[in-house]
Design a protein around this motif. Structure first.
Motif, short mmCIF file in Angstrom:
data_model
loop_
_atom_site.label_atom_id
_atom_site.label_comp_id
_atom_site.label_asym_id
_atom_site.label_seq_id
_atom_site.Cartn_x
_atom_site.Cartn_y
_atom_site.Cartn_z
N SER A 115 0.87 -1.18 0.00
CA SER A 115 0.00 0.00 0.00
C SER A 115 0.90 1.22 0.00
CB SER A 115 -0.89 0.02 1.26
OG SER A 115 -1.69 -1.14 1.32
N PHE A 116 0.60 2.22 -0.84
CA PHE A 116 1.42 3.42 -0.88
C PHE A 116 0.58 4.61 -1.28
CE2 PHE A 116 1.53 1.72 -5.11
CZ PHE A 116 1.60 2.80 -5.96
N CYS A 117 1.09 5.80 -1.00
CA CYS A 117 0.37 7.03 -1.29
C CYS A 117 1.18 7.91 -2.22
CB CYS A 117 0.05 7.79 0.00
SG CYS A 117 -1.09 6.92 1.09
N VAL A 118 0.50 8.51 -3.18
CA VAL A 118 1.10 9.48 -4.09
C VAL A 118 0.33 10.78 -3.94
CG1 VAL A 118 1.65 10.03 -6.48
CG2 VAL A 118 1.74 7.64 -5.70
N GLU A 119 0.98 11.77 -3.34
CA GLU A 119 0.35 13.07 -3.13
C GLU A 119 -1.02 12.93 -2.47
OE1 GLU A 119 0.37 15.10 -6.85
OE2 GLU A 119 2.53 15.35 -6.89
N VAL A 123 -3.07 4.06 -2.92
CA VAL A 123 -3.42 2.82 -3.61
C VAL A 123 -3.10 1.69 -2.65
CG1 VAL A 123 -2.89 1.29 -5.53
CG2 VAL A 123 -2.89 3.75 -5.88
N VAL A 124 -4.06 0.84 -2.38
CA VAL A 124 -3.87 -0.17 -1.36
C VAL A 124 -3.80 -1.56 -1.96
CG1 VAL A 124 -5.01 1.20 0.40
CG2 VAL A 124 -6.36 -0.40 -0.95
N THR A 165 9.79 10.92 -1.61
CA THR A 165 9.64 9.78 -0.73
C THR A 165 8.17 9.58 -0.38
OG1 THR A 165 11.84 10.13 0.21
CG2 THR A 165 10.32 8.80 1.49
N PHE A 166 7.71 8.32 -0.42
CA PHE A 166 6.33 7.99 -0.12
C PHE A 166 6.28 7.01 1.05
CE2 PHE A 166 6.85 8.65 -4.66
CZ PHE A 166 5.93 9.66 -4.91
N GLU A 167 5.17 7.05 1.77
CA GLU A 167 4.95 6.06 2.82
C GLU A 167 4.51 4.75 2.15
OE1 GLU A 167 5.38 6.13 6.11
OE2 GLU A 167 6.15 8.19 6.06
N ALA A 180 7.80 1.37 5.57
CA ALA A 180 9.04 1.87 5.00
C ALA A 180 8.81 3.20 4.30
CB ALA A 180 9.61 0.86 4.01
N GLN A 181 9.91 3.89 4.04
CA GLN A 181 9.91 5.06 3.16
C GLN A 181 10.33 4.59 1.78
OE1 GLN A 181 9.28 8.47 3.84
NE2 GLN A 181 8.38 7.63 5.72
N GLY A 182 9.51 4.87 0.78
CA GLY A 182 9.81 4.44 -0.57
C GLY A 182 10.13 5.61 -1.48
N GLU A 183 11.21 5.48 -2.22
CA GLU A 183 11.62 6.51 -3.18
C GLU A 183 11.40 6.00 -4.59
OE1 GLU A 183 15.74 8.58 -4.74
OE2 GLU A 183 15.62 7.96 -2.63
N LEU A 184 10.55 6.65 -5.35
CA LEU A 184 10.24 6.23 -6.71
C LEU A 184 11.48 6.37 -7.59
CD1 LEU A 184 8.09 5.34 -8.77
CD2 LEU A 184 7.57 7.75 -9.14
#
Length: 230
Positions: A115-119, A123-124, A165-167, A180-184
Motif C-alpha cells: 500500500s502506498f500514497c502518491v500526493e 493505492v492499497v 519519498t512515499f509512505e 518503510a519510506q519508498g523513493e520512486l
C-alpha cells in the motif's frame, strides 16, 4: 573492440561464464565452448551436463562474460546438448551482477502486497512483482493505472518529483507487515499505458529489515528447491 574482434579472442578460450536469471535469482554457469562464428556472431557451448539448462530461454536476457566485458545475447538454440547464443553487443555489467541484495519474485499462492500514497492519494494492496531488502517493484492493474496515470505522467516529466519519498506498507505472507519510506526510482509503461510497473527504493529500520530478510531467505530456498526439481 568490435564484437567480431571480441569473438575472435573468445574463440581461443576453452570455456567462459554465461549468466542469466530465473525468477530474479542470478544463474551463473561456466560452460565449455564448442565453436565460435565471429562473422555470424554465434557462440556454441557444450550443454549436456549443465544443471540449469532449462532456465536459458529467449524470454530472459543472457550474458557472456569475456574477461571484464559482458556481451548481451539471445538464445538461438538450446536443443539437445548444445546451447547456441547469438551475440548482440557489449554492455555494461548487467543489474543481476551488480545487485547488492538478492531479489525474489513472490508466488501467486502467497503474494506480497504493498500500500502506498502518491500526493495523498493512496493505492492499497497492490501486488509486488519482486522485492529485495533495498527495493520493491509494484505492478498496477488497469483500474489503478487509469486513476493514477495523470499523476504518474507528472512525476515522470518533473525531475524534481522523481525522488519524492512515499509512505509504503508491505504485507508479507508470514512475516507480518513492514512500514518503510519508498523513493520512486522508475516507471515502466506498456500496452498503451494500460500496464505500469513502479520501482521503489525502500529505506527500513533494522527490525523491519529483518522481517524482509527472513521472507527473502525463505522464498529463495523455495525457488532453489523448485529449480532442482525441474
Amino acid at each position: 573492440m568490435t564484437v567480431s574482434e571480441i569473438l575472435k579472442d573468445l574463440d581461443k578460450e576453452k570455456s567462459c561464464e554465461v549468466i542469466t536469471s530465473w525468477k530474479e535469482i542470478p544463474i551463473r554457469v561456466k560452460l565449455s565452448i564448442r565453436w565460435v562464428s565471429p562473422q555470424e556472431r554465434f557462440v556454441s557451448f557444450y550443454f549436456k551436463d549443465c544443471k540449469f539448462r532449462h532456465v536459458f530461454s529467449d524470454t530472459v536476457p543472457v550474458y557472456i562474460k569475456v574477461k571484464e566485458l559482458f556481451l548481451i545475447c539471445k538464445v538461438f538454440s538450446n536443443i539437445r546438448d548444445e546451447l547456441v547464443l547469438e551475440v548482440d553487443s557489449p554492455v555494461p555489467a548487467p543489474p543481476i551482477v551488480l545487485r547488492e541484495f538478492i531479489r525474489v519474485e513472490p508466488t501467486e499462492k502467497e503474494p506480497v502486497y504493498v500500500s502506498f500514497c502518491v500526493e495523498d492519494k493512496c493505492v492499497v494492496r497492490t501486488r509486488t512483482a519482486d522485492i529485495s531488502e533495498s527495493g520493491v517493484g509494484i505492478l498496477l492493474n488497469k483500474e489503478d493505472t487509469k486513476k493514477l496515470i495523470d499523476i504518474l505522467s507528472q512525476i515522470a516529466t518533473d525531475a524534481s518529483k522523481i525522488h519524492t519519498t512515499f509512505e509504503i506498507e508491505i504485507e508479507l505472507p508470514r512475516e507480518g507487515t513492514v512500514r518503510a519510506q519508498g523513493e520512486l526510482k522508475n516507471i515502466i509503461s506498456k500496452e498503451r499505458d494500460l500496464y505500469v510497473r513502479l520501482g521503489f527504493k525502500i529505506n527500513l529500520r533494522e527490525e523491519q529489515t529483518r522481517k524482509i530478510r527472513q521472507y527473502i531467505i525463505r522464498r529463495q530456498r523455495e525457488i532453489l528447491e523448485q529449480l532442482k526439481s525441474i
